[in-house]
Design an enzyme around this catalytic site. Structure first.
Site, PDB file in Angstrom:
ATOM      1  N   GLU A 113      65.814  41.149 -37.428  1.00  0.00           N
ATOM      2  CA  GLU A 113      66.906  41.996 -37.920  1.00  0.00           C
ATOM      3  C   GLU A 113      66.709  42.420 -39.369  1.00  0.00           C
ATOM      4  OE1 GLU A 113      70.921  40.893 -36.046  1.00  0.00           O
ATOM      5  OE2 GLU A 113      70.172  39.005 -36.837  1.00  0.00           O
ATOM      6  N   ASP A 128      71.435  45.548 -37.034  1.00  0.00           N
ATOM      7  CA  ASP A 128      71.177  45.092 -38.401  1.00  0.00           C
ATOM      8  C   ASP A 128      69.835  45.581 -38.913  1.00  0.00           C
ATOM      9  OD1 ASP A 128      73.458  43.730 -39.360  1.00  0.00           O
ATOM     10  OD2 ASP A 128      73.080  42.113 -37.946  1.00  0.00           O
ATOM     11  N   HIS A 174      81.701  45.736 -34.368  1.00  0.00           N
ATOM     12  CA  HIS A 174      81.758  44.843 -33.219  1.00  0.00           C
ATOM     13  C   HIS A 174      82.847  45.232 -32.234  1.00  0.00           C
ATOM     14  CE1 HIS A 174      78.901  42.522 -35.553  1.00  0.00           C
ATOM     15  NE2 HIS A 174      78.493  42.131 -34.370  1.00  0.00           N
TER      16      HIS A 174
HETATM   17  C1  PEP Z   1      72.070  43.419 -34.043  1.00  0.00           C
HETATM   18  O1  PEP Z   1      72.208  43.294 -35.258  1.00  0.00           O
HETATM   19  O2  PEP Z   1      71.466  44.372 -33.507  1.00  0.00           O
HETATM   20  C2  PEP Z   1      72.645  42.408 -33.127  1.00  0.00           C
HETATM   21  C3  PEP Z   1      72.392  42.421 -31.835  1.00  0.00           C
HETATM   22  O3  PEP Z   1      73.494  41.496 -33.658  1.00  0.00           O
HETATM   23  P1  PEP Z   1      75.010  41.839 -34.078  1.00  0.00           P
HETATM   24  O4  PEP Z   1      75.312  43.239 -33.628  1.00  0.00           O
HETATM   25  O5  PEP Z   1      75.878  40.823 -33.442  1.00  0.00           O
HETATM   26  O6  PEP Z   1      74.947  41.708 -35.575  1.00  0.00           O
HETATM   27 MG    MG Z   2      72.888  41.368 -36.032  1.00  0.00          MG
END
Ligand code: PEP
Ligand code: MG
Length: 550
Positions: free
Chosen positions: A429, A453, A187
């Protein structure tokens, strides 16, 4: 010339001094000091400064995000008065140690004591003590708030950065980010891209504090950190910077243009955001809406659950700022790397497979209810849509819908305005959601594919580990086929489908997205205009599904 090789996770070339933040955490030695009284005075000053900073931060947090956000800093301030904690510092000073070591050790002891307690609430306070200890140490060592004690913008360097730390940094001081650990799917990398800051991670332990203060070039495209470039390299770096400036100008010319291919196929280009501050970048980059508001950052910034009113104000502000363009708010998605000790989550063997995202909300109906109430209230102020993360089963969606219905019934009874037609969507996901897509599509208004994910779970490959390299391949035909299966199911049911994972920003994949029939891409704000430029040069009818086969 010296080049350190890492993984480029956010594009761009920047030049400036390396600034290792949180130096205090690794440099503390058990040094003895000549003058214990002087050390005591230094400690007192650092503590007073910490108390003032925490008071100011509480006020700022209250103004920006409400009472519950302020509470985190008020709790921190209370530790400055704790006799066990301060007593341990005084004992070490009396033994002749320097103030830094006294603070560091007292923090270690006190947080270890809290972590060993049976009460999960007290265990969670261990992290708070570490934060406070870091703050006092920063004051002692002259590292200012925001982690950057520099008059000039710097290349921020660290062992690693937690998402909550990244959002709190003073972005005007950051030219680029370089970290020892992390990966492109962490993140922190996502936030760097959102902020449009070049970033390189996974540089390893050899990228250490000995580089603090040294001038370097960060090259986000190649993942390099370059010191003392030779003449030839310098020229090529300068040429890249000039190209970058040109590209930026070209991109600016894309603002205000339609998101359409040469043969008239439209794909809406929207943005992912993590905080209210990011909305400025969405507007500056002409995003056509917000395809993913990662609402958990409100919770991480508040250090707990923000109240209904605080959340309502936040969602309302985003909805109003977007002036009728759709804002998709994803409900709380904590767990895995977005660890939130203050939610009293237990340590898990496999956090990515454990209690996270919608599972937490369904297990904590009161937390979910508060967020849904705030969202429905905000739906009266702009075009809010609600999206549920990490869905694997039909029953989960039905339970989410029931929770929405309960909120709507309540608001109706209370005479509070809301939009009863608020769109409800889910994130695709998990492989389970792909296989169940035809059934799921009948229950919702849209799908949004979280490719970060989806790649992790489809390929059984940890998205956060830098050493998995080529094994984490979002271009893998299995991921692309999953995307197509979800898109076919969505269109069959007459709903739209977007991509909000990082893959959506890859212009090389535009042909496949067009061939699959993706309706919306939601990407970091800085990726909107480059994608628009690529889209406007594409011919949708010539795009094929070849990539799915190889
Ligand atoms: C993902 O998993 O692609 C998504 C957009 O959610 P995050 O990256 O916040 O898990
Ligand atoms: Mg995600």
């Amino acid at each position: 010339m010296k080049i350190l090789q890492g993984q480029g996770v956010s594009k761009g070339v920047e030049h400036g001094p390396i600034y290792f933040c949180r130096r205090s955490q690794t440099l503390i030695q058990p040094d003895k000091a000549d003058d214990p009284r002087f050390q005591g005075e230094r400690l007192d000053r650092a503590m007073e400064q910490a108390a003032q900073q925490l008071g100011q931060m509480a006020e700022l947090a209250r103004a920006q995000a409400g009472d519950s956000a302020a509470q985190l800093f008020e709790t921190h301030a209370m530790f400055l008065e704790d006799e066990d904690y301060t007593g341990a510092m005084e004992e070490l000073l009396a033994e002749g140690y320097c103030a830094e070591y006294a603070v560091d050790q007292a923090g270690e002891q006190f947080s270890a004591m809290l972590a060993a307690m049976d009460d999960p609430y007290m265990q969670a306070r261990a992290g708070d003590v570490k934060d406070v200890t870091g703050r006092i140490l920063n004051n002692l060592m002259g590292v200012v708030e925001g982690g950057i004690d520099s008059q000039v913008p710097v290349i921020l360097a660290a062992a690693d950065l937690a998402p909550s730390e990244t959002i709190q940094l003073d972005k005007s001081k950051i030219l680029a980010i370089a970290t020892q650990g992390g990966s492109g799917n962490s993140h922190t990398a996502i936030l760097a891209r959102t902020m449009g800051i070049p970033a390189v991670c996974g540089l390893g332990a050899s990228f250490n504090e000995s580089y603090h203060g040294k001038q370097a070039y960060i090259v986000g495209e190649t993942g390099q950190v370059i010191f003392d470039p030779d003449q030839e390299t310098l020229q090529s770096l300068k040429a890249r910077q000039a190209q970058q400036a040109q590209r930026r100008a070209l991109m600016r010319s894309m603002a205000g243009r339609e998101d359409v291919t040469l043969d008239g196929r439209k794909i809406k280009l929207c943005c992912n955001i993590g905080s209210l501050e990011d909305v400025d970048a969405v507007l500056a980059n002409d995003g056509q809406g917000i395809g993913l508001f990662r609402s958990e950052f409100l919770y991480l910034a508040a250090g707990g659950c923000p109240s209904e009113e605080d959340q309502f104000q936040a969602y309302k502000r985003v909805a109003l700022a977007m002036k009728g363009k759709r804002v998709i708010v994803r409900t709380l998605d904590i767990g895995a790397d977005k660890q939130a000790g203050r939610f009293h989550l237990n340590r898990e063997e496999n956090p990515a497979l454990g209690l996270r995202a919608i599972r937490i909300c369904l297990n904590h109906p009161e937390v979910f209810h508060t967020q849904l109430r705030a969202l429905y209230r905000a739906s009266a102020c702009g075009k809010i849509a609600i999206m549920f993360p990490m869905i694997a089963s039909v029953w989960e969606v039905k339970e989410c819908r029931r929770a929405c219905q309960r909120v709507m019934d309540e608001l109706t009874a209370e005479g509070i305005p809301f939009n009863p037609d608020t769109e409800i969507g889910i994130m695709i996901e998990t492989p389970a959601a792909v296989f169940m897509a035809p059934e799921l599509a009948r229950l919702v208004d849209f799908f949004s594919v979280g490719t970060n994910d989806l790649t992790q779970y489809t390929l059984a490959c940890d998205r956060h580990r830098s050493d998995l390299g080529k094994f984490f391949d979002p271009h893998h035909p299995a991921v692309l086929r999953a995307l197509k299966m979800a898109a076919d199911a969505a269109h069959e049911a007459g709903i739209w489908i977007g991509i909000c994972g990082e893959l959506g920003a890859d212009p090389n994949l535009l042909p496949i997205f067009l061939a699959i029939g993706i309706d919306e891409l939601s990407v970091a704000p800085s990726a909107v205009l480059p994608l628009r430029a690529a889209l406007r040069k594409s011919i949708a009818n010539r795009c094929t599904l070849d990539l799915l086969m190889s």
